[in-house]
Design a protein around this motif. Sequence first.
Motif, PDB file in Angstrom:
ATOM      1  N   PHE A 145       0.862  -1.171   0.000  1.00 21.07           N
ATOM      2  CA  PHE A 145       0.000   0.000   0.000  1.00 21.07           C
ATOM      3  C   PHE A 145       0.906   1.231   0.000  1.00 21.07           C
ATOM      4  CE2 PHE A 145      -2.272  -3.524   1.836  1.00 21.07           C
ATOM      5  CZ  PHE A 145      -3.546  -3.435   1.284  1.00 21.07           C
ATOM      6  N   GLN A 146       1.089   1.799  -1.157  1.00 16.12           N
ATOM      7  CA  GLN A 146       2.090   2.846  -1.375  1.00 16.12           C
ATOM      8  C   GLN A 146       1.547   4.239  -1.057  1.00 16.12           C
ATOM      9  OE1 GLN A 146       3.429   3.378  -5.520  1.00 16.12           O
ATOM     10  NE2 GLN A 146       3.527   5.550  -5.000  1.00 16.12           N
ATOM     11  N   PRO A 147       2.331   5.056  -0.361  1.00 16.83           N
ATOM     12  CA  PRO A 147       1.920   6.445  -0.134  1.00 16.83           C
ATOM     13  C   PRO A 147       2.278   7.339  -1.334  1.00 16.83           C
ATOM     14  CG  PRO A 147       4.030   6.078   0.910  1.00 16.83           C
ATOM     15  CD  PRO A 147       3.602   4.748   0.318  1.00 16.83           C
ATOM     16  N   ALA A 148       1.717   8.519  -1.350  1.00 14.39           N
ATOM     17  CA  ALA A 148       2.153   9.632  -2.211  1.00 14.39           C
ATOM     18  C   ALA A 148       2.340   9.253  -3.674  1.00 14.39           C
ATOM     19  CB  ALA A 148       3.444  10.236  -1.644  1.00 14.39           C
ATOM     20  N   GLU A 149       1.323   8.591  -4.238  1.00 12.69           N
ATOM     21  CA  GLU A 149       1.405   8.287  -5.672  1.00 12.69           C
ATOM     22  C   GLU A 149       1.140   9.517  -6.516  1.00 12.69           C
ATOM     23  OE1 GLU A 149       0.396   7.522  -9.662  1.00 12.69           O
ATOM     24  OE2 GLU A 149      -1.103   8.214  -8.219  1.00 12.69           O
ATOM     25  N   GLU A 150       0.220  10.358  -6.082  1.00 13.37           N
ATOM     26  CA  GLU A 150      -0.244  11.457  -6.921  1.00 13.37           C
ATOM     27  C   GLU A 150       0.833  12.495  -7.218  1.00 13.37           C
ATOM     28  OE1 GLU A 150      -2.832  11.592  -8.600  1.00 13.37           O
ATOM     29  OE2 GLU A 150      -4.257  10.211  -7.697  1.00 13.37           O
ATOM     30  N   ASP A 151       1.829  12.634  -6.354  1.00 14.54           N
ATOM     31  CA  ASP A 151       2.892  13.602  -6.640  1.00 14.54           C
ATOM     32  C   ASP A 151       4.198  12.942  -7.082  1.00 14.54           C
ATOM     33  OD1 ASP A 151       4.067  12.634  -4.311  1.00 14.54           O
ATOM     34  OD2 ASP A 151       3.742  14.456  -3.145  1.00 14.54           O
ATOM     35  N   GLY A 152       4.153  11.627  -7.294  1.00 14.84           N
ATOM     36  CA  GLY A 152       5.318  10.937  -7.835  1.00 14.84           C
ATOM     37  C   GLY A 152       6.447  10.702  -6.856  1.00 14.84           C
ATOM     38  N   SER A 153       6.236  10.963  -5.580  1.00 13.27           N
ATOM     39  CA  SER A 153       7.333  10.821  -4.613  1.00 13.27           C
ATOM     40  C   SER A 153       7.283   9.510  -3.844  1.00 13.27           C
ATOM     41  CB  SER A 153       7.302  11.982  -3.607  1.00 13.27           C
ATOM     42  OG  SER A 153       6.144  11.918  -2.788  1.00 13.27           O
ATOM     43  N   GLY A 154       6.136   8.830  -3.836  1.00 14.98           N
ATOM     44  CA  GLY A 154       5.956   7.692  -2.938  1.00 14.98           C
ATOM     45  C   GLY A 154       6.753   6.457  -3.275  1.00 14.98           C
ATOM     46  N   ALA A 155       6.728   6.039  -4.542  1.00 20.36           N
ATOM     47  CA  ALA A 155       7.420   4.796  -4.906  1.00 20.36           C
ATOM     48  C   ALA A 155       8.921   4.913  -4.665  1.00 20.36           C
ATOM     49  CB  ALA A 155       7.137   4.445  -6.366  1.00 20.36           C
ATOM     50  N   LYS A 156       9.501   6.052  -5.029  1.00 21.12           N
ATOM     51  CA  LYS A 156      10.941   6.244  -4.793  1.00 21.12           C
ATOM     52  C   LYS A 156      11.256   6.167  -3.301  1.00 21.12           C
ATOM     53  CE  LYS A 156      11.618   9.298  -8.818  1.00 21.12           C
ATOM     54  NZ  LYS A 156      10.213   9.629  -9.131  1.00 21.12           N
ATOM     55  N   ALA A 157      10.390   6.795  -2.482  1.00 19.68           N
ATOM     56  CA  ALA A 157      10.619   6.781  -1.038  1.00 19.68           C
ATOM     57  C   ALA A 157      10.494   5.376  -0.466  1.00 19.68           C
ATOM     58  CB  ALA A 157       9.631   7.727  -0.351  1.00 19.68           C
ATOM     59  N   VAL A 158       9.538   4.602  -0.970  1.00 16.84           N
ATOM     60  CA  VAL A 158       9.369   3.222  -0.496  1.00 16.84           C
ATOM     61  C   VAL A 158      10.584   2.379  -0.847  1.00 16.84           C
ATOM     62  CG1 VAL A 158       8.081   1.081  -0.881  1.00 16.84           C
ATOM     63  CG2 VAL A 158       6.846   3.223  -0.475  1.00 16.84           C
ATOM     64  N   VAL A 159      11.003   2.440  -2.093  1.00 15.59           N
ATOM     65  CA  VAL A 159      12.125   1.617  -2.553  1.00 15.59           C
ATOM     66  C   VAL A 159      13.433   2.030  -1.868  1.00 15.59           C
ATOM     67  CG1 VAL A 159      13.521   1.060  -4.583  1.00 15.59           C
ATOM     68  CG2 VAL A 159      11.030   1.033  -4.739  1.00 15.59           C
TER      69      VAL A 159
END
Length: 385
Positions: free
Chosen positions: A128-142
């Motif tokens: 369950f990934q955060p912050a998809e709408e501003d493009g920052s979430g996936a990078k922060a998760v990984v």
Amino acid sequence: MLTNSDLDELTAFRRELHKRPELSGEEVETARAIVEALKPLNPSKVLTGLGGHGVAAVFDSGVEGPTVLFRAELDALPIQEISDNPWKSEIDGKGHLCGHDGHMTILLALGRQIAREPVAKGRVILMFQPAEEDGSGAKAVVADPAYKEIQADWAFAIHIEPGRPFGYVSTKTGLINCASQGLEIKLAGKTAHAADPEDGVSPARAVASLIPALDGLGQGGKLDDDFRLVTITHVQIGEPSFGVAPGEAVIYATLRTAHDEAMEDIDKDARALAQAQAEKYGLDVSFDVFDAFAASINDPEATDVAVNAMTAIDVESGDFGLPMRASEDFGVFGWGAKAAMLCLGPGHDYAALHNPDYDFPDDLIPVGGAIFERIARDLLGRAEK
């Protein structure tokens, strides 16, 4: 197999999520609701705080095998919802108007099925990934050190996409969603009285030259490897006054390319244009980047796995409407895994995403859950009872 009781409970949960949307980076209560919903499923482990407020549920078979990650998004949009639904947003100016409430519920549907009939090998990760709408979430998760514990071999995501028949899935090998970023260009000079503009340093001429020059960097066209598009989304010069010659200006430009490498090139080109105009007119220039999305590129093997799974359960699929200019914050998961994005149709004449009257169709919950479960079974099997 989901029961009628499952579907009733999942639908009710989705609608509760819909009532209380949270924006990118603010998904505290949404994450808490997900953690509570996961407890009855008894996952092997639940990781929280991933890349912000991300939640990952791990279903580990205890037998060596691949790790298969399925992703949904936690965040909503800063848009006022217009709806007569009893479950419409209760928070002014915020709404689940991109289907993320439905995507989360699809993952929980998958979790119920895996909890009842565990996989034979490897691990299933509900991400369950955060912050998809501003493009920052996936990078922060990984980038989160805890992600190493659940590093995926395979990654899959479903996103609802209007304009397709109900239950139809668009997918293909290669480009699905473009890379994009918002480039802010600030020009600083000196204000002056409007009667004596020569006493100041105005950015007006630089802006007038920059707008067509930036447009010229990318005109769109065919969505192939050479695709480049620049869209000017906001321009401000000085203040709304007739008595002051402006001393500052700002330009917002959204850059889009088919590949991440090309984004680096067009970004350099845009900055060089702005720097040249600043020097020509005696201005200072500065830059900032917002909403940076990696391209979503479907891996051939992952795409085949998904298509074969859908064929097995009679879900129609094809490449209608692909690739898309719009961006999606899933591509980063494909940097370290074989990944595929699936675009699920809600039916014709359905409200467009990001519209104030959008709502996720609950009848898609079992469709998405079935697709994900079949992918998991095809890769990891079913444990013997």
